[in-house]
Design a protein around this motif. Sequence first.
Motif, PDB file in Angstrom:
ATOM      1  N   UNK A  53       1.792   1.460   4.301  1.00 40.81           N
ATOM      2  CA  UNK A  53       2.379   2.345   4.573  1.00 40.81           C
ATOM      3  C   UNK A  53       1.271   3.740   3.885  1.00 40.81           C
ATOM      4  N   UNK A  54       0.578   4.028   2.851  1.00 42.13           N
ATOM      5  CA  UNK A  54      -0.163   4.699   2.210  1.00 42.13           C
ATOM      6  C   UNK A  54      -1.574   4.544   2.938  1.00 42.13           C
ATOM      7  N   UNK A  55      -2.074   5.238   4.390  1.00 42.45           N
ATOM      8  CA  UNK A  55      -3.838   4.803   4.471  1.00 42.45           C
ATOM      9  C   UNK A  55      -4.372   6.150   4.155  1.00 42.45           C
ATOM     10  N   UNK A  56      -4.067   6.834   4.168  1.00 45.59           N
ATOM     11  CA  UNK A  56      -4.838   8.240   3.541  1.00 45.59           C
ATOM     12  C   UNK A  56      -4.862   8.106   1.622  1.00 45.59           C
ATOM     13  N   UNK A  57      -4.038   7.334   0.960  1.00 43.82           N
ATOM     14  CA  UNK A  57      -3.917   6.980   0.176  1.00 43.82           C
ATOM     15  C   UNK A  57      -4.586   6.047   0.046  1.00 43.82           C
ATOM     16  N   UNK A  58      -5.057   5.400   1.230  1.00 37.95           N
ATOM     17  CA  UNK A  58      -5.572   3.865   0.316  1.00 37.95           C
ATOM     18  C   UNK A  58      -6.985   4.020   1.180  1.00 37.95           C
ATOM     19  N   UNK A  59      -7.997   4.906   2.203  1.00 38.43           N
ATOM     20  CA  UNK A  59      -9.319   5.214   1.851  1.00 38.43           C
ATOM     21  C   UNK A  59      -9.637   6.103   0.474  1.00 38.43           C
ATOM     22  N   UNK A  60      -8.787   6.879   0.048  1.00 39.55           N
ATOM     23  CA  UNK A  60      -8.827   7.932  -0.619  1.00 39.55           C
ATOM     24  C   UNK A  60      -8.831   7.035  -2.499  1.00 39.55           C
ATOM     25  N   UNK A  61      -9.068   5.996  -2.080  1.00 32.11           N
ATOM     26  CA  UNK A  61      -7.831   5.329  -3.467  1.00 32.11           C
ATOM     27  C   UNK A  61      -7.460   5.971  -4.855  1.00 32.11           C
ATOM     28  N   UNK A  62      -6.378   6.645  -4.367  1.00 34.88           N
ATOM     29  CA  UNK A  62      -5.282   7.712  -4.742  1.00 34.88           C
ATOM     30  C   UNK A  62      -4.144   7.071  -5.002  1.00 34.88           C
ATOM     31  N   UNK A  83       0.739  -1.947  -0.167  1.00 37.13           N
ATOM     32  CA  UNK A  83      -0.021  -0.356   0.386  1.00 37.13           C
ATOM     33  C   UNK A  83       0.965   0.490   0.033  1.00 37.13           C
ATOM     34  N   UNK A  84       1.771   0.856  -0.474  1.00 42.95           N
ATOM     35  CA  UNK A  84       2.881   3.026  -0.206  1.00 42.95           C
ATOM     36  C   UNK A  84       1.881   3.279  -1.629  1.00 42.95           C
ATOM     37  N   UNK A  85       1.190   2.627  -2.068  1.00 42.65           N
ATOM     38  CA  UNK A  85       0.720   3.667  -2.853  1.00 42.65           C
ATOM     39  C   UNK A  85      -1.329   2.956  -3.181  1.00 42.65           C
ATOM     40  N   UNK A  86      -1.694   4.062  -2.573  1.00 41.83           N
ATOM     41  CA  UNK A  86      -3.387   3.810  -2.321  1.00 41.83           C
ATOM     42  C   UNK A  86      -3.865   3.360  -3.169  1.00 41.83           C
ATOM     43  N   UNK A  87      -3.601   3.329  -4.381  1.00 41.46           N
ATOM     44  CA  UNK A  87      -4.889   3.049  -5.349  1.00 41.46           C
ATOM     45  C   UNK A  87      -4.213   1.160  -5.841  1.00 41.46           C
ATOM     46  N   UNK A  88      -3.896   0.961  -5.133  1.00 41.80           N
ATOM     47  CA  UNK A  88      -3.263   0.073  -5.103  1.00 41.80           C
ATOM     48  C   UNK A  88      -4.043  -1.593  -4.163  1.00 41.80           C
ATOM     49  N   UNK A 111      -1.704  15.008  -1.962  1.00 39.43           N
ATOM     50  CA  UNK A 111      -1.088  14.815  -3.341  1.00 39.43           C
ATOM     51  C   UNK A 111       0.380  14.360  -3.685  1.00 39.43           C
ATOM     52  N   UNK A 112       0.991  13.864  -2.583  1.00 39.38           N
ATOM     53  CA  UNK A 112       1.946  13.258  -2.689  1.00 39.38           C
ATOM     54  C   UNK A 112       2.279  12.175  -3.416  1.00 39.38           C
ATOM     55  N   UNK A 113       3.319  11.093  -3.982  1.00 43.12           N
ATOM     56  CA  UNK A 113       4.099   9.911  -4.009  1.00 43.12           C
ATOM     57  C   UNK A 113       5.187   9.570  -3.228  1.00 43.12           C
ATOM     58  N   UNK A 114       4.612   9.141  -2.025  1.00 46.45           N
ATOM     59  CA  UNK A 114       5.630   8.667  -1.256  1.00 46.45           C
ATOM     60  C   UNK A 114       6.399   8.035  -1.886  1.00 46.45           C
TER      61      UNK A 114
END
Length: 245
Positions: free
Chosen positions: A88-97, A53-58, A103-106
């Motif tokens: 790793x990226x819980x806020x992206x996971x919830x937003x599916x981004x 989950x480094x990327x929230x839409x994965x 707005x940062x790509x970790x």
Amino acid sequence: MVHRQVADVVSRIEKLDSNFHQPATIGEATGHPMWSVQMGEPGVGRRVLMTGGVHGDEPASVEAVLQFLEGVTAEDVRHFHFDVIPCVNPSGYERNTRENAAGIDINRSMSDDDVIESVTLRKHIAGQHYDLFFDLHEDYEATGFYMYEAERQEKLLGPQVVEAVKQIGDIDSDENTDEGLDMPLSEGLFRINPAWRSMGWSAYAYFEGAEHAVLPETPSTPWPLQKRVDAHLRVLRLVLDHYTP
Ligand SMILES: [Zn+2]
């Protein structure tokens, strides 16, 4: 519309077999704590770092890590100590981004002191040494599975892993998905590029302190979720089996 909740991830972490696991928050992510799970006894067996989950839409990357943890056996923890960050990226996971809520790509910001997820990850592995490192990803543009790998003595398992995943689904046909950055080795296999070290988490963690890094990528558009999860689990199991005496 996808409604994914970090609370569901945390609740699954908390329900893991209490014989083997210790969940803890290890620092901050945007809007949430970052959770880790240690499985096994520190000092016993090879050390394995695993992140999803480094990327929230994965989502298959998070789901595969959770299903892996739910299936860890007494035999596994005799041979391995797992240090796992399922999301790793819980806020992206919830937003599916792909990016975090800021707005940062970790995965392009490992050196950035303003990116809280990067700071938390860097602190977590500072001074640590891992025998194995898995970082699970997905690719919405891919037509099939592919992976990145690096090993200190160039003992790559990629060709074998790719053959095994063929029993589940196709291998990606794209020979060079990121022009100039990707370093193709063989069908479905790319080298982890040292030039990513200051940007990408997997390159950072490998060059900082891992002997062997494996980064599977599943195709999130053509394959249903559980098929992608199964591919990730196949990769994890095959590589772990290689290191099981
Ligand atoms: Zn990714």
